[in-house]
Design a protein around this motif. Structure first.
Motif, PDB file in Angstrom:
ATOM      1  N   HIS A  97       0.866  -1.184   0.000  1.00  0.00           N
ATOM      2  CA  HIS A  97       0.000   0.000   0.000  1.00  0.00           C
ATOM      3  C   HIS A  97       0.898   1.227   0.000  1.00  0.00           C
ATOM      4  N   TRP A 123       1.388   5.222  -0.451  1.00  0.00           N
ATOM      5  CA  TRP A 123       0.610   6.454  -0.334  1.00  0.00           C
ATOM      6  C   TRP A 123       1.547   7.621  -0.097  1.00  0.00           C
ATOM      7  N   GLN A 124       1.024   8.812  -0.304  1.00  0.00           N
ATOM      8  CA  GLN A 124       1.828  10.024  -0.169  1.00  0.00           C
ATOM      9  C   GLN A 124       1.703  10.573   1.249  1.00  0.00           C
TER      10      GLN A 124
END
Length: 145
Positions: free
Chosen positions: A125, A127-128
């Motif tokens: 996963h 994400w930023q």
């Protein structure tokens, strides 16, 4: 293996505040206490002040490259969102082996915060975060915890 040097610097190299002066000057590997004479090691920054010994760089790069390969597969595979396909499982196993070689802690699900036990299906996963990409993991199926 893809070149992940820039991504290593952004996400895997320890925070500067945790490094000793010799590590911040490039005289010592950022991951181990190995001394790096001038001209030896792998530059991790454009100014050459952050360096790694070749073995540490290889191990850390393999962890990140296997993660990115697994992630790239998962976003294009129609089967993996339902649970890993055979290829997804192979990529997950390679990534786990690279993490073990690097001495990384067990995978932890960012949703339920539980450790993902060996044999449990997981997925990457990405994400930023506030300071850049965050490479994390989720249970492959909804968390039961």
């Amino acid at each position: 293996m893809r070149d992940v040097t820039e991504a290593l610097l952004l996400t895997v190299v320890p925070a500067l505040s945790t490094l000793c002066p010799e590590q911040r000057s490039g005289a010592v590997c950022v991951w181990c206490p190995r001394a790096l004479p001038p001209g030896e090691g792998v530059d991790l920054s454009s100014d050459g002040r952050l360096r790694a010994c070749a073995p540490c760089h290889m191990v850390q790069a393999r962890v990140l490259a296997t993660y990115l390969g697994w992630y790239d597969h998962g976003i294009t595979c129609l089967r993996c969102p339902l649970g890993p396909c055979d290829r997804g499982q192979v990529l997950a196993t390679r990534h786990q082996a690279a993490r073990e070689q690097a001495g990384k802690p067990p995978l932890r699900c960012v949703h339920c915060r539980a450790i993902i036990e060996p044999g449990e299906q997981a997925r990457p996963h990405l994400w930023q975060g506030l300071s850049g990409p965050v490479y994390s993991y989720l249970h492959a199926r909804p968390c039961l915890r």
